[in-house]
Write a protein that holds these residues in place. Structure first.
Motif, PDB file in Angstrom:
ATOM      1  N   GLU A 163       9.323  -1.576   6.878  1.00 32.06           N
ATOM      2  CA  GLU A 163      10.067  -1.846   5.664  1.00 32.06           C
ATOM      3  C   GLU A 163      10.870  -0.631   5.211  1.00 32.06           C
ATOM      4  O   GLU A 163      11.897  -0.761   4.593  1.00 32.06           O
ATOM      5  CB  GLU A 163       9.109  -2.279   4.544  1.00 32.06           C
ATOM      6  CG  GLU A 163       8.413  -3.595   4.808  1.00 32.06           C
ATOM      7  CD  GLU A 163       9.369  -4.776   4.787  1.00 32.06           C
ATOM      8  OE1 GLU A 163      10.496  -4.623   4.267  1.00 32.06           O
ATOM      9  OE2 GLU A 163       9.011  -5.845   5.281  1.00 32.06           O
ATOM     10  N   ILE A 206       7.640  -3.279  -1.608  1.00 29.93           N
ATOM     11  CA  ILE A 206       7.365  -3.598  -0.202  1.00 29.93           C
ATOM     12  C   ILE A 206       6.376  -4.744  -0.106  1.00 29.93           C
ATOM     13  O   ILE A 206       6.521  -5.670   0.703  1.00 29.93           O
ATOM     14  CB  ILE A 206       6.830  -2.347   0.529  1.00 29.93           C
ATOM     15  CG1 ILE A 206       7.922  -1.283   0.628  1.00 29.93           C
ATOM     16  CG2 ILE A 206       6.306  -2.721   1.913  1.00 29.93           C
ATOM     17  CD1 ILE A 206       7.446   0.026   1.205  1.00 29.93           C
ATOM     18  N   GLU A 207       5.335  -4.688  -0.933  1.00 31.26           N
ATOM     19  CA  GLU A 207       4.323  -5.742  -0.915  1.00 31.26           C
ATOM     20  C   GLU A 207       4.934  -7.104  -1.257  1.00 31.26           C
ATOM     21  O   GLU A 207       4.667  -8.104  -0.582  1.00 31.26           O
ATOM     22  CB  GLU A 207       3.215  -5.402  -1.907  1.00 31.26           C
ATOM     23  CG  GLU A 207       2.091  -6.438  -1.943  1.00 31.26           C
ATOM     24  CD  GLU A 207       1.028  -6.111  -2.983  1.00 31.26           C
ATOM     25  OE1 GLU A 207       0.153  -6.949  -3.213  1.00 31.26           O
ATOM     26  OE2 GLU A 207       1.108  -5.011  -3.571  1.00 31.26           O
ATOM     27  N   LEU A 253       5.324   8.669   0.769  1.00 28.51           N
ATOM     28  CA  LEU A 253       5.732   7.382   1.343  1.00 28.51           C
ATOM     29  C   LEU A 253       5.888   7.445   2.858  1.00 28.51           C
ATOM     30  O   LEU A 253       6.335   6.480   3.485  1.00 28.51           O
ATOM     31  CB  LEU A 253       7.053   6.936   0.707  1.00 28.51           C
ATOM     32  CG  LEU A 253       6.989   6.595  -0.782  1.00 28.51           C
ATOM     33  CD1 LEU A 253       8.385   6.500  -1.374  1.00 28.51           C
ATOM     34  CD2 LEU A 253       6.227   5.283  -0.996  1.00 28.51           C
ATOM     35  N   GLU A 304       5.949   0.857  -3.231  1.00 30.07           N
ATOM     36  CA  GLU A 304       4.901   0.096  -2.539  1.00 30.07           C
ATOM     37  C   GLU A 304       4.795  -1.321  -3.078  1.00 30.07           C
ATOM     38  O   GLU A 304       4.558  -2.279  -2.325  1.00 30.07           O
ATOM     39  CB  GLU A 304       3.562   0.829  -2.684  1.00 30.07           C
ATOM     40  CG  GLU A 304       3.484   2.093  -1.838  1.00 30.07           C
ATOM     41  CD  GLU A 304       2.151   2.807  -2.001  1.00 30.07           C
ATOM     42  OE1 GLU A 304       1.443   2.525  -3.006  1.00 30.07           O
ATOM     43  OE2 GLU A 304       1.820   3.657  -1.141  1.00 30.07           O
ATOM     44  N   LYS A 305       4.968  -1.482  -4.398  1.00 34.29           N
ATOM     45  CA  LYS A 305       4.929  -2.816  -4.983  1.00 34.29           C
ATOM     46  C   LYS A 305       6.088  -3.664  -4.469  1.00 34.29           C
ATOM     47  O   LYS A 305       5.925  -4.855  -4.153  1.00 34.29           O
ATOM     48  CB  LYS A 305       4.997  -2.707  -6.504  1.00 34.29           C
ATOM     49  CG  LYS A 305       4.845  -4.047  -7.235  1.00 34.29           C
ATOM     50  CD  LYS A 305       3.465  -4.640  -7.033  1.00 34.29           C
ATOM     51  CE  LYS A 305       3.268  -5.904  -7.836  1.00 34.29           C
ATOM     52  NZ  LYS A 305       1.945  -6.531  -7.618  1.00 34.29           N
ATOM     53  N   LYS A 360       6.134   6.197  -6.084  1.00 38.01           N
ATOM     54  CA  LYS A 360       5.401   5.623  -4.958  1.00 38.01           C
ATOM     55  C   LYS A 360       4.896   4.218  -5.303  1.00 38.01           C
ATOM     56  O   LYS A 360       4.974   3.287  -4.489  1.00 38.01           O
ATOM     57  CB  LYS A 360       4.226   6.534  -4.598  1.00 38.01           C
ATOM     58  CG  LYS A 360       3.396   6.008  -3.412  1.00 38.01           C
ATOM     59  CD  LYS A 360       2.245   6.953  -3.111  1.00 38.01           C
ATOM     60  CE  LYS A 360       1.410   6.400  -1.946  1.00 38.01           C
ATOM     61  NZ  LYS A 360       0.249   7.270  -1.663  1.00 38.01           N
ATOM     62  N   LYS A 361       4.411   4.053  -6.523  1.00 38.26           N
ATOM     63  CA  LYS A 361       3.895   2.751  -6.941  1.00 38.26           C
ATOM     64  C   LYS A 361       5.007   1.697  -6.954  1.00 38.26           C
ATOM     65  O   LYS A 361       4.798   0.560  -6.498  1.00 38.26           O
ATOM     66  CB  LYS A 361       3.272   2.878  -8.333  1.00 38.26           C
ATOM     67  CG  LYS A 361       2.628   1.604  -8.851  1.00 38.26           C
ATOM     68  CD  LYS A 361       1.984   1.849 -10.211  1.00 38.26           C
ATOM     69  CE  LYS A 361       1.344   0.561 -10.753  1.00 38.26           C
ATOM     70  NZ  LYS A 361       0.714   0.780 -12.079  1.00 38.26           N
TER      71      LYS A 361
END
Length: 626
Positions: free
Chosen positions: A428, A388-389, A464, A385-386, A381-382
């Motif tokens: 995304e 996507i950011e 997610l 998400e990173k 997940k990290k």
């Protein structure tokens, strides 16, 4: 589930389907079918083309060329340029010869050489195919000549020399007393314009060799469609009503005149009772008899149809098939021919089995597995998400574009990025997954470990907020029969429940059951997944072997390969995940490549699978972030 071999060789499903499509294009008959056999031939009565195993151990290039050559010779040449009626009649006559194998194969060889020239004339692109085919066969018969010379097989040695003589680009003289007698006659075949001309050439050779050549051939190199009945040809010749209306009284011996022979040309769809003739024939003139007209063999329907049927799944000891849990949405083509879900799935239908409310033991077991995979879930997940950011920042911090409404960066940064790109505010992770779990009996001792991978899959996607579904599938072997093959899709996690925080313990309801009809189930699920609104759609299939079900053993690989290909045409990414027992074998990779091309993963065991699921999910999810 078991590993299915074609004469102890694994079939290359992709190549087989390529040859099948070529056959359809040349025959121009969609109800025809293709088979592997020891010798290649065209059977116009069965509407079947057989390609030979001769090419199995050749290089890939020679295999493709060789099979294409056979398809051209049989589906185009025999179909459109040969007199199949004359071939049947003459092959019947050759059975009376003491050298029946020799002259039958010689007849086929000469006819193939004749129609090969016709094919090359109308399709010049085939010249290279036939040229390489000749090279392979010449090398083969050179070796066969030496082997048969050492063994003293005169007929086989002569046949090899005849092939070498007729396929040579230049005049070659071989020292053989039999060949010297007939070499001039053999060259007459080059001037043959019809099948009848080839027959006359063979008759001349019979006159010269039948009394001199001692012993028939031992080997079989070329062949014709098997002969079934010496009067079967009358059926296609006589199509009018009887001229007479009288009745013949049968003698006692005639009443008993029914064949009790089983013919080697039967395939699994053709079933005869002991007292049935293989072919029923009709006469347009003559005298009526009181023979019963119900002695025809069962035929294969050619038309496609869909029909609704009731599910017949048997109640399992490990799964609840209560009426409230199951809804029947089955379709098949058993009543009118080919199934709407593929020609190998006639009679197949399915039910959707809903999960029951998780039991306390199931919840406890799920929590235990969840605690094992939580670390992997958080890490995955990290990473996502990173990513996507970073992708989002790349689109929202620009030196040009549309002006942002927040101006604080003017005072806090020397070169503030105050603009963003229009149209980049979309989702995304616009993606949906469906995971299929093979619940066949061979998953025994693997299912409990496999559930760990399934839980990791579920928890990662749930964290997610990615919609997904998880289904187990199997065929009810106990109740399966030719006209009804009940399949079950156990939907333990649906798209509607996948993101509910408490969902997951239902996965523990997956158990090993009976058979598996992979191609059929992939078709069903891909239909559902293709209707999803998400841009990216992934179908993952967990399996531990080849498809295996009633009337599906030899065709399961082909059907599953075709189902995967159709799903990809719908825009789905289909990945096969194979669970091996011990070190992965080369045959395993070949099997998965035949079905899924290069989109598959092989794990040595269930624990190894769990370790490989995380990087696989990571790769698939990163692929969707654009």
């Amino acid at each position: 589930m078991k590993h299915v071999m074609f004469n102890d060789k694994k079939i290359d499903a992709s190549l087989f389907l390529q040859m099948e499509n070529l056959m359809y294009a040349l025959l121009k008959q969609q109800d025809a079918y293709l088979e592997y056999g020891y010798q290649a031939y065209y059977d116009d009565r069965e509407n079947k083309v057989v390609i030979s195993h001769f090419w199995d151990d050749r290089s890939q290039g020679d295999k493709v060329n060789g099979l294409k050559g056979e398809i051209y010779l049989k589906a185009l040449g025999n179909k459109h340029y040969s007199d199949m009626k004359l071939i049947r009649e003459y092959s019947h006559e050759l059975l009376e010869s003491p050298l029946k194998r020799f002259f039958t194969q010689l007849f086929v060889l000469l006819e193939d050489l004749r129609i090969e020239e016709k094919i090359k004339a109308v399709r010049p692109g085939t010249k290279s195919i036939f040229a390489r085919r000749r090279e392979v066969y010449r090398s083969y018969f050179q070796a066969q000549h030496e082997i048969n010379r050492i063994r003293g097989f005169q007929a086989d040695m002569l046949f090899a020399l005849i092939h070498l003589t007729l396929t040579s680009d230049k005049y070659e003289s071989f020292s053989n007393p039999y060949l010297e007698q007939v070499q001039t006659i053999l060259y007459d075949a080059f001037h043959a314009q019809s099948t009848e001309d080839i027959m006359y050439t063979v008759e001349k050779l019979r006159y010269r060799l039948e009394e001199q050549l001692q012993g028939d051939m031992i080997n079989h190199y070329f062949g014709l469609a098997p002969i079934r009945n010496n009067v079967a040809a009358e059926k296609e010749e006589r199509v009018h009503k009887l001229a007479n209306d009288d009745m013949q009284e049968l003698e006692d011996d005639d009443k008993k005149n029914k064949m009790d022979e089983k013919f080697s040309t039967w395939h699994r769809e053709n079933k005869n009772n002991n007292n049935e003739n293989f072919l029923r024939f009709e006469l347009e003139s003559g005298t009526k008899t009181n023979l019963m007209g119900n002695t025809a063999r069962e035929s294969e329907d050619a038309d496609q149809a869909m029909a609704s049927v009731q599910g017949g799944s048997k109640k399992s000891a490990q799964a609840d098939f209560d009426q409230a849990d199951t809804k029947d949405t089955s379709t098949d083509g058993s009543s009118a021919g080919e199934s709407a879900y593929g020609k190998y799935n006639t009679g197949a239908h399915h039910t959707f089995k809903q999960p029951h409310k998780p039991l306390p033991a199931e919840r406890a077991a799920y929590q235990t597995i969840k605690s094992l995979v939580n670390r992997d879930v958080r890490e995955l997940k990290k990473i996502i998400e990173k990513t996507i950011e970073n992708k989002t920042n790349a689109h929202t911090e620009k030196y040009y574009g549309r002006l942002r409404k927040k101006f604080i960066r003017i005072f806090t940064e020397k070169q503030p990025r105050m603009f963003y790109k229009k149209g980049q505010e979309s989702k995304e992770l616009d993606v949906a997954f469906h995971l299929l779990v093979d619940c066949s009996g061979s998953m025994y001792n693997k299912m409990e470990e496999t559930k760990k991978s399934v839980v990791l899959f579920h928890e990662a996607l749930k964290s997610l907020k990615i919609p997904h579904a998880i289904s187990g599938f199997w065929e009810d072997a106990a109740n399966a029969k030719e006209s009804s093959k009940p399949n079950v899709l156990h939907e333990v996690i649906s798209y509607n429940t996948s993101l509910i925080p408490s969902s997951g313990p239902e996965i523990m309801q997956l158990h090993e059951e009976e058979d598996n009809r992979d191609g059929y189930i992939i078709r069903i699920v891909s239909e559902q997944l293709a209707k999803r609104p998400e841009k990216h759609k992934f179908l993952l299939v967990f399996t531990d072997g080849e498809p295996s079900a009633l009337d599906y053993h030899q065709d399961g690989i082909l059907d599953t390969h075709e189902a995967v290909k159709l799903a990809r045409k719908k825009g789905l990414d289909v990945i096969g995940i194979f669970i091996e027992e011990g070190e992965a074998q080369e045959a395993t990779y070949l099997l998965m490549k035949n079905i899924y091309n290069h989109h598959f993963l092989v794990a040595q065991d269930a624990e190894d699978l769990r370790l490989k699921i995380k990087p696989l999910l990571k790769k698939l999810l990163l692929k969707t972030i654009q």
